[in-house]
Design a protein around this motif. Structure first.
Motif, PDB file in Angstrom:
ATOM      1  N   LEU A 172       0.827  -1.211   0.000  1.00 51.73           N
ATOM      2  CA  LEU A 172       0.000   0.000   0.000  1.00 51.73           C
ATOM      3  C   LEU A 172       0.861   1.261   0.000  1.00 51.73           C
ATOM      4  CD1 LEU A 172      -2.997  -0.714   2.415  1.00 51.73           C
ATOM      5  CD2 LEU A 172      -2.999  -0.607  -0.072  1.00 51.73           C
ATOM      6  N   ALA A 173       2.040   1.165   0.634  1.00 50.05           N
ATOM      7  CA  ALA A 173       2.954   2.313   0.670  1.00 50.05           C
ATOM      8  C   ALA A 173       3.773   2.430  -0.609  1.00 50.05           C
ATOM      9  CB  ALA A 173       3.891   2.185   1.873  1.00 50.05           C
ATOM     10  N   SER A 174       3.516   1.533  -1.579  1.00 53.74           N
ATOM     11  CA  SER A 174       4.284   1.482  -2.836  1.00 53.74           C
ATOM     12  C   SER A 174       5.763   1.208  -2.570  1.00 53.74           C
ATOM     13  CB  SER A 174       4.124   2.795  -3.625  1.00 53.74           C
ATOM     14  OG  SER A 174       2.761   3.013  -3.930  1.00 53.74           O
ATOM     15  N   ASP A 175       6.056   0.531  -1.466  1.00 54.11           N
ATOM     16  CA  ASP A 175       7.428   0.151  -1.125  1.00 54.11           C
ATOM     17  C   ASP A 175       7.553  -1.370  -1.324  1.00 54.11           C
ATOM     18  OD1 ASP A 175       9.937  -0.217  -0.114  1.00 54.11           O
ATOM     19  OD2 ASP A 175       9.586   0.785   1.802  1.00 54.11           O
ATOM     20  N   THR A 176       7.718  -1.747  -2.580  1.00 61.20           N
ATOM     21  CA  THR A 176       7.731  -3.180  -2.930  1.00 61.20           C
ATOM     22  C   THR A 176       8.888  -3.904  -2.259  1.00 61.20           C
ATOM     23  OG1 THR A 176       6.774  -2.583  -5.064  1.00 61.20           O
ATOM     24  CG2 THR A 176       7.688  -4.789  -4.864  1.00 61.20           C
ATOM     25  N   LEU A 177      10.043  -3.254  -2.164  1.00 67.14           N
ATOM     26  CA  LEU A 177      11.205  -3.904  -1.553  1.00 67.14           C
ATOM     27  C   LEU A 177      10.924  -4.257  -0.098  1.00 67.14           C
ATOM     28  CD1 LEU A 177      14.125  -4.852  -1.667  1.00 67.14           C
ATOM     29  CD2 LEU A 177      14.845  -2.519  -1.117  1.00 67.14           C
ATOM     30  N   SER A 178      10.404  -3.310   0.676  1.00 64.84           N
ATOM     31  CA  SER A 178      10.093  -3.579   2.088  1.00 64.84           C
ATOM     32  C   SER A 178       9.045  -4.678   2.214  1.00 64.84           C
ATOM     33  CB  SER A 178       9.600  -2.302   2.779  1.00 64.84           C
ATOM     34  OG  SER A 178      10.632  -1.347   2.849  1.00 64.84           O
ATOM     35  N   LEU A 200       8.463  -7.190   0.145  1.00 65.40           N
ATOM     36  CA  LEU A 200       9.047  -8.503  -0.170  1.00 65.40           C
ATOM     37  C   LEU A 200      10.028  -8.962   0.901  1.00 65.40           C
ATOM     38  CD1 LEU A 200       9.554  -8.084  -4.020  1.00 65.40           C
ATOM     39  CD2 LEU A 200       7.902  -9.562  -2.856  1.00 65.40           C
ATOM     40  N   LEU A 201      10.790  -8.032   1.474  1.00 66.41           N
ATOM     41  CA  LEU A 201      11.719  -8.408   2.553  1.00 66.41           C
ATOM     42  C   LEU A 201      10.955  -8.873   3.787  1.00 66.41           C
ATOM     43  CD1 LEU A 201      14.450  -5.622   2.299  1.00 66.41           C
ATOM     44  CD2 LEU A 201      14.617  -8.009   1.576  1.00 66.41           C
ATOM     45  N   ALA A 202       9.817  -8.228   4.064  1.00 64.75           N
ATOM     46  CA  ALA A 202       8.987  -8.677   5.180  1.00 64.75           C
ATOM     47  C   ALA A 202       8.457 -10.084   4.910  1.00 64.75           C
ATOM     48  CB  ALA A 202       7.824  -7.699   5.391  1.00 64.75           C
ATOM     49  N   TYR A 203       8.004 -10.325   3.686  1.00 63.31           N
ATOM     50  CA  TYR A 203       7.489 -11.648   3.335  1.00 63.31           C
ATOM     51  C   TYR A 203       8.579 -12.706   3.418  1.00 63.31           C
ATOM     52  CZ  TYR A 203       4.522 -15.060   0.985  1.00 63.31           C
ATOM     53  OH  TYR A 203       3.776 -16.172   0.699  1.00 63.31           O
ATOM     54  N   ALA A 204       9.819 -12.322   3.045  1.00 56.06           N
ATOM     55  CA  ALA A 204      10.945 -13.264   3.078  1.00 56.06           C
ATOM     56  C   ALA A 204      11.246 -13.739   4.500  1.00 56.06           C
ATOM     57  CB  ALA A 204      12.180 -12.616   2.465  1.00 56.06           C
ATOM     58  N   GLN A 205      10.949 -12.904   5.500  1.00 53.17           N
ATOM     59  CA  GLN A 205      11.219 -13.298   6.890  1.00 53.17           C
ATOM     60  C   GLN A 205      10.367 -14.483   7.341  1.00 53.17           C
ATOM     61  OE1 GLN A 205      11.513 -10.161   9.868  1.00 53.17           O
ATOM     62  NE2 GLN A 205      11.990  -8.658   8.284  1.00 53.17           N
ATOM     63  N   LYS A 206       9.337 -14.804   6.566  1.00 52.51           N
ATOM     64  CA  LYS A 206       8.514 -15.961   6.918  1.00 52.51           C
ATOM     65  C   LYS A 206       9.317 -17.259   6.847  1.00 52.51           C
ATOM     66  CE  LYS A 206       4.177 -15.922   5.572  1.00 52.51           C
ATOM     67  NZ  LYS A 206       2.951 -15.853   4.748  1.00 52.51           N
ATOM     68  N   MET A 207      10.420 -17.246   6.094  1.00 46.61           N
ATOM     69  CA  MET A 207      11.264 -18.448   6.010  1.00 46.61           C
ATOM     70  C   MET A 207      11.810 -18.843   7.376  1.00 46.61           C
ATOM     71  SD  MET A 207      13.388 -18.221   2.418  1.00 46.61           S
ATOM     72  CE  MET A 207      13.913 -16.527   2.538  1.00 46.61           C
ATOM     73  N   GLY A 208      12.124 -17.832   8.211  1.00 47.63           N
ATOM     74  CA  GLY A 208      12.634 -18.135   9.551  1.00 47.63           C
ATOM     75  C   GLY A 208      11.598 -18.853  10.395  1.00 47.63           C
ATOM     76  N   ALA A 209      10.353 -18.377  10.364  1.00 48.43           N
ATOM     77  CA  ALA A 209       9.283 -19.026  11.130  1.00 48.43           C
ATOM     78  C   ALA A 209       9.024 -20.435  10.612  1.00 48.43           C
ATOM     79  CB  ALA A 209       8.011 -18.185  11.057  1.00 48.43           C
ATOM     80  N   TYR A 210       8.982 -20.611   9.285  1.00 45.87           N
ATOM     81  CA  TYR A 210       8.742 -21.941   8.717  1.00 45.87           C
ATOM     82  C   TYR A 210       9.883 -22.908   9.047  1.00 45.87           C
ATOM     83  CZ  TYR A 210       4.738 -20.208   6.076  1.00 45.87           C
ATOM     84  OH  TYR A 210       3.514 -19.686   5.719  1.00 45.87           O
ATOM     85  N   HIS A 211      11.109 -22.361   9.110  1.00 50.05           N
ATOM     86  CA  HIS A 211      12.252 -23.197   9.507  1.00 50.05           C
ATOM     87  C   HIS A 211      12.068 -23.721  10.935  1.00 50.05           C
ATOM     88  CE1 HIS A 211      16.343 -24.597  10.095  1.00 50.05           C
ATOM     89  NE2 HIS A 211      16.448 -23.809  11.157  1.00 50.05           N
ATOM     90  N   LEU A 248      11.664 -10.137  -6.607  1.00 48.64           N
ATOM     91  CA  LEU A 248      12.759  -9.172  -6.475  1.00 48.64           C
ATOM     92  C   LEU A 248      13.483  -8.985  -7.805  1.00 48.64           C
ATOM     93  CD1 LEU A 248      14.201 -10.153  -2.976  1.00 48.64           C
ATOM     94  CD2 LEU A 248      13.144  -7.978  -3.584  1.00 48.64           C
ATOM     95  N   CYS A 249      13.625 -10.053  -8.553  1.00 44.22           N
ATOM     96  CA  CYS A 249      14.235  -9.926  -9.890  1.00 44.22           C
ATOM     97  C   CYS A 249      13.350  -9.091 -10.807  1.00 44.22           C
ATOM     98  CB  CYS A 249      14.456 -11.313 -10.498  1.00 44.22           C
ATOM     99  SG  CYS A 249      15.791 -12.251  -9.725  1.00 44.22           S
ATOM    100  N   ASN A 250      12.031  -9.291 -10.709  1.00 47.23           N
ATOM    101  CA  ASN A 250      11.093  -8.580 -11.583  1.00 47.23           C
ATOM    102  C   ASN A 250      11.092  -7.077 -11.327  1.00 47.23           C
ATOM    103  OD1 ASN A 250      10.356 -11.005 -12.736  1.00 47.23           O
ATOM    104  ND2 ASN A 250       8.526 -11.253 -11.469  1.00 47.23           N
ATOM    105  N   VAL A 251      11.298  -6.680 -10.059  1.00 46.15           N
ATOM    106  CA  VAL A 251      11.228  -5.247  -9.738  1.00 46.15           C
ATOM    107  C   VAL A 251      12.598  -4.586  -9.708  1.00 46.15           C
ATOM    108  CG1 VAL A 251       9.046  -5.463  -8.491  1.00 46.15           C
ATOM    109  CG2 VAL A 251      11.185  -5.745  -7.242  1.00 46.15           C
ATOM    110  N   GLY A 252      13.633  -5.323 -10.140  1.00 44.03           N
ATOM    111  CA  GLY A 252      14.939  -4.691 -10.312  1.00 44.03           C
ATOM    112  C   GLY A 252      15.863  -4.729  -9.116  1.00 44.03           C
ATOM    113  N   TYR A 253      15.789  -5.791  -8.301  1.00 42.75           N
ATOM    114  CA  TYR A 253      16.714  -5.948  -7.173  1.00 42.75           C
ATOM    115  C   TYR A 253      17.415  -7.309  -7.270  1.00 42.75           C
ATOM    116  CZ  TYR A 253      14.223  -1.984  -5.130  1.00 42.75           C
ATOM    117  OH  TYR A 253      13.659  -0.754  -4.903  1.00 42.75           O
ATOM    118  N   PRO A 254      18.265  -7.517  -8.293  1.00 46.13           N
ATOM    119  CA  PRO A 254      18.886  -8.841  -8.483  1.00 46.13           C
ATOM    120  C   PRO A 254      19.832  -9.230  -7.351  1.00 46.13           C
ATOM    121  CG  PRO A 254      19.855  -7.207  -9.967  1.00 46.13           C
ATOM    122  CD  PRO A 254      18.664  -6.565  -9.343  1.00 46.13           C
ATOM    123  N   GLU A 255      20.570  -8.267  -6.785  1.00 53.93           N
ATOM    124  CA  GLU A 255      21.494  -8.592  -5.694  1.00 53.93           C
ATOM    125  C   GLU A 255      20.734  -9.083  -4.460  1.00 53.93           C
ATOM    126  OE1 GLU A 255      24.244  -5.616  -4.604  1.00 53.93           O
ATOM    127  OE2 GLU A 255      25.354  -5.674  -6.502  1.00 53.93           O
TER     128      GLU A 255
END
Length: 582
Positions: free
Chosen positions: A159-165, A167-178, A197-204
């Protein structure tokens, strides 16, 4: 002059002097208070911005008193966005102090303060509120709640148009699933986040996500995919220097790579990376991983002595790691216990607040009912009062028209008595009729005075409208009807005069009292001309409305000024004077 002022001052009562003094002091202090309030607001906002800068710089935040004061101040004076920011900083402070229960509550308060229906809602901060709350919940072992917060953080990040934030928040779900032993969910999150992340231009950043699930890919036998992920991770993540050495703190990757070579029977490469793990990673976790990898390798190579050696070393490192984790777990459990106890206290406070709220609602409902009853009673009384007022106007109008007719009849009788004074019998009969007529006039005058009193009382108590009298007259249906009849050149009926009388009584009480006074003794025709003149009807139209000639209208208007005001004047001057009387 000075002496008289001193006398007047001491003549004022002491209490009044104190009141005047207090008011003067308040007038003097009010600008200073407002100025101080403005300065205080600027200071509070500056302090909040300073704490936010510290937070962004990842500085340790321990001033909970300041953060608590700020949240309280913005609760009373701030916008929803400012309140959310203040409670977010309070949550970050509690988190740095290791006070998980208070941190979670502060984050919840921050989320509650956000007005998500407003166009200017700060979704960017709200995303971080839920991200940080998820972090606290993760270290409290509350993984299901952690996942819920991360979903909300992702939602508000978008909603804040901050796609990077997001996706990074969603990525943290890996820790809980682990921690929940759900490797398939981990892999699904990893793949989705990498692609997005690749689609929105953050390959690193995308490449950096691929190391988390390597062990599970290798364990599932997906060696080709695991190899591709390792190549992307090493070449695109930015975590490796020119000598291909990984950044400090990420050495556990060597174990994953060694494990890949172990599973693909490349023993030399496996041994190289397991030993690199031992030499580069110096904490218990890395030492345990490196030793365990070598023990697996030598077991697979059928070298029991070396396998036992590294297995024992791995056991020792694991024992140290368990001891360290136990210490952390004790602190976590204590914090969790504190959280449960704090939650219970909060629930008790909530229950108490709910009871108080219920009492308040009950009182409010009762007060509303009583108020509604009072309003209905007042409305009924006002309705009755208005009905009485309208009835009084109607009666007054009818009585006024009747008395005008009686006075005209009285004038005719008086002329007849004077004419037949020599004929005794007829004169006596006329005098008897005159006596009856005068009694009727007297009764009508008394009725008029009674109805005038009722009307005047109502008009004194109520100001019906703020509009001007002339505007109200022009907007009335009675006046519009009068204009229509005047334009058509028709004569007014008795009912028309009754309606005009009511209009004059209602909107022009001063004018009505003037022309209806007993001292004036206006004839019916004079009375009607006065009303039409006050309502701005031209003499040329009056002749049709009254059924008389225009010259007769002019002659009567010429004498009205002397009869009412006691001096001679033209009909035009008479119109000008009465037009000001309301």
């Amino acid at each position: 002059m000075c002496f008289s002022m001193i006398i007047c001052t001491f003549a004022v009562p002491i209490d009044r002097l104190r009141l005047m003094k207090g008011r003067c002091l308040l007038l003097v202090l009010l600008p200073l208070i407002l100025l101080a309030a403005c300065d205080d607001g600027a200071r509070q906002r500056l302090q909040l911005e300073e704490l936010e800068l510290m937070n962004r710089a990842d500085s340790l935040m321990t001033n909970d008193s300041l953060a608590l004061d700020l949240s309280g101040w913005f609760d009373d004076h701030g916008t929803p966005n400012e309140q959310m920011r203040a409670y977010y900083i309070l949550g970050r402070t509690y988190a740095d102090l290791g006070e998980a229960p208070q941190a979670i509550e502060a984050y919840n308060d921050a989320a509650d303060r956000a007005d998500t229906t407003a166009e200017d809602c700060n979704y960017w901060t709200l995303c971080r509120v839920y991200t940080q709350m998820a972090n606290v919940l993760y270290y409290q072992g509350l993984y299901s709640e952690d996942l819920k917060c991360l979903d909300l953080a992702t939602y508000y990040g978008y909603l804040a148009s901050d796609t990077l934030s997001a996706l990074l928040a969603y990525a943290q779900k890996m820790g809980a699933y682990h921690m929940m032993k759900k490797p398939d969910s981990m892999l699904a999150v990893s793949n989705m986040v990498y692609q997005q992340l690749c689609n929105v231009g953050y390959p690193e950043v995308a490449a950096g996500m691929l190391s988390h699930c390597l062990y599970y890919l290798i364990d599932k036998g997906e060696f080709e995919l695991a190899y591709q992920h390792m190549k992307i991770y090493e070449n695109e993540s930015g975590f490796f220097d020119k000598n291909h050495e990984i950044a400090s703190g990420r050495e556990v990757y060597y174990y994953s790579k060694g494990y890949y070579f172990l599973k693909t029977d490349q023993h030399d490469s496996a041994e190289y990376y397991f030993r690199k793990e031992l030499s580069k990673g110096l904490d218990f976790n890395n030492q345990n991983a490196g030793a365990y990898g070598l023990a697996l390798l030598y077991q697979q190579k059928h070298q029991p002595d070396s396998a036992v050696k590294y297995a024992l070393y791995s056991y020792a490192m694991n024992d140290s790691l368990i001891s360290q984790e136990k210490t952390t777990e004790v602190a976590r459990v204590k914090s969790l216990y504190d959280y449960r106890r704090y939650e219970q206290q909060a629930q008790q406070e909530k229950d108490r607040a709910d009871r108080e709220r219920a009492k308040t609602i009950t009182v409010f409902v009762l007060a509303t009912i009583v108020f509604s009853i009072v309003v209905v009673i007042i409305w009924i009384q006002r309705k009755r009062h208005r009905a009485t007022y309208r009835k009084a106007i109607r009666k007054l109008s009818e009585a006024q028209n009747t008395i005008l007719q009686l006075r005209s009849h009285e004038a005719i009788l008086r002329s007849a008595i004077e004419k037949y004074a020599e004929e005794h019998v007829e004169a006596e009969e006329l005098k008897s009729e005159m006596a009856i007529l005068r009694m009727s006039i007297l009764n009508r005058e008394e009725e008029i005075e009674r109805q005038k009193a009722i009307v005047a009382d109502f008009q004194q108590k109520e100001q019906q409208t703020k509009k001007s009298v002339e505007q109200l007259i022009n907007e009335s249906n009675t006046y519009k009807h009068l204009r229509t009849i005047a334009n058509q050149g028709r004569r007014l009926t008795d009912e028309d005069w009754n309606q005009l009388m009511q209009l004059v009584i209602t909107l022009l009480p001063g004018f009505y009292n003037l022309i209806s006074s007993k001292e004036r003794k206006l004839s019916q025709l004079e009375y009607q001309i006065c009303i039409l003149d006050r309502l701005d009807i031209e003499p040329s139209r009056m002749q049709h409305l009254l059924g008389i000639s225009e010259s007769y209208v002019s002659r009567i208007r010429g004498g009205l000024h002397k009869k009412i005001f006691g001096s001679d004047a033209t009909g035009k001057e008479f119109s000008r004077v009465i037009s000001t009387i309301v």
